[in-house]
Structures are given as structure tokens and as C-alpha cells.
Scaffold this active site. Structure first.
Site, short mmCIF file in Angstrom:
data_model
loop_
_atom_site.label_atom_id
_atom_site.label_comp_id
_atom_site.label_asym_id
_atom_site.label_seq_id
_atom_site.Cartn_x
_atom_site.Cartn_y
_atom_site.Cartn_z
N TYR A 1 -0.15 -53.90 -7.34
CA TYR A 1 0.49 -53.07 -6.32
C TYR A 1 1.36 -52.00 -6.95
CZ TYR A 1 -1.52 -56.36 -3.18
OH TYR A 1 -2.45 -57.10 -2.50
N CYS A 2 1.64 -50.99 -6.16
CA CYS A 2 2.41 -49.82 -6.56
C CYS A 2 3.61 -50.24 -7.42
CB CYS A 2 2.88 -49.09 -5.30
SG CYS A 2 3.66 -47.52 -5.63
N PRO A 3 3.75 -49.60 -8.56
CA PRO A 3 3.07 -48.39 -9.05
C PRO A 3 1.96 -48.67 -10.07
CG PRO A 3 5.05 -48.71 -10.33
CD PRO A 3 4.96 -49.87 -9.35
N GLU A 4 1.55 -49.93 -10.24
CA GLU A 4 0.59 -50.27 -11.30
C GLU A 4 -0.74 -49.51 -11.22
OE1 GLU A 4 0.52 -51.86 -14.32
OE2 GLU A 4 2.66 -51.76 -13.96
N ASP B 1 -4.55 -51.95 -2.93
CA ASP B 1 -3.18 -51.55 -2.60
C ASP B 1 -3.23 -50.38 -1.62
OD1 ASP B 1 -0.53 -50.80 -2.48
OD2 ASP B 1 -0.44 -50.07 -4.54
#
Length: 80
Positions: free
Chosen positions: A17-20, A44
């Protein structure tokens, strides 16, 4: 149409999930040659806006985007 495009590399960000997904996409786009295509898979919801904006901001081309029941697929062509 998107099925005809052959990615040089696939990045599986499902479960991240953000920011990955954005960080990993940036890293992987730097690892391929100009003209190559990076396929990014994600679930995501924030990735749709993040990766579309990333492609535009960095001068790369979003060739295709698919959303099938929350499974996102991006094809990004490295332009420079």
C-alpha cells in the site's frame, strides 16, 4: 490492445500500500532502458492516481491501465 504489448519487466505490488507501489515503480523504471515497458500490478486503490500522475510528471507514457475488480494493471513505457 494492452494484451499485445510485451513488458520488459513485471513489478508485482499486490498487497503493498501507498507509498510502496509508487516507490517501487520509480526504482524499476530506472532499471529498464528507454523504450522498454514496465508492467505494474497492484491492488492499492491509491495506486491508480499515484502511478498515472507519476508517468505524466516523469515524462513516461502510460500505455494502458486496467481495473478488473480492484486488480490494477499499468503498462508504462520509459520515454527518457
Amino acid at each position: 490492445m494492452a494484451e499485445d504489448l510485451k513488458p520488459k519487466k513485471t513489478l508485482d505490488c499486490v498487497g503493498l500500500y501507498c507509498p510502496e507501489p509508487l516507490f517501487q515503480t520509480r526504482e524499476q523504471i530506472d532499471s529498464i532502458e528507454v523504450g522498454d515497458i514496465l508492467e505494474v500490478l497492484s491492488d492499492d486503490p491509491a495506486a491508480e492516481e499515484d502511478l498515472k500522475r507519476f508517468a505524466k510528471r516523469t515524462g513516461n507514457e502510460l500505455l494502458a491501465f486496467e481495473n478488473k475488480e480492484g486488480k490494477l494493471r499499468f503498462l508504462i513505457k520509459k520515454m527518457k
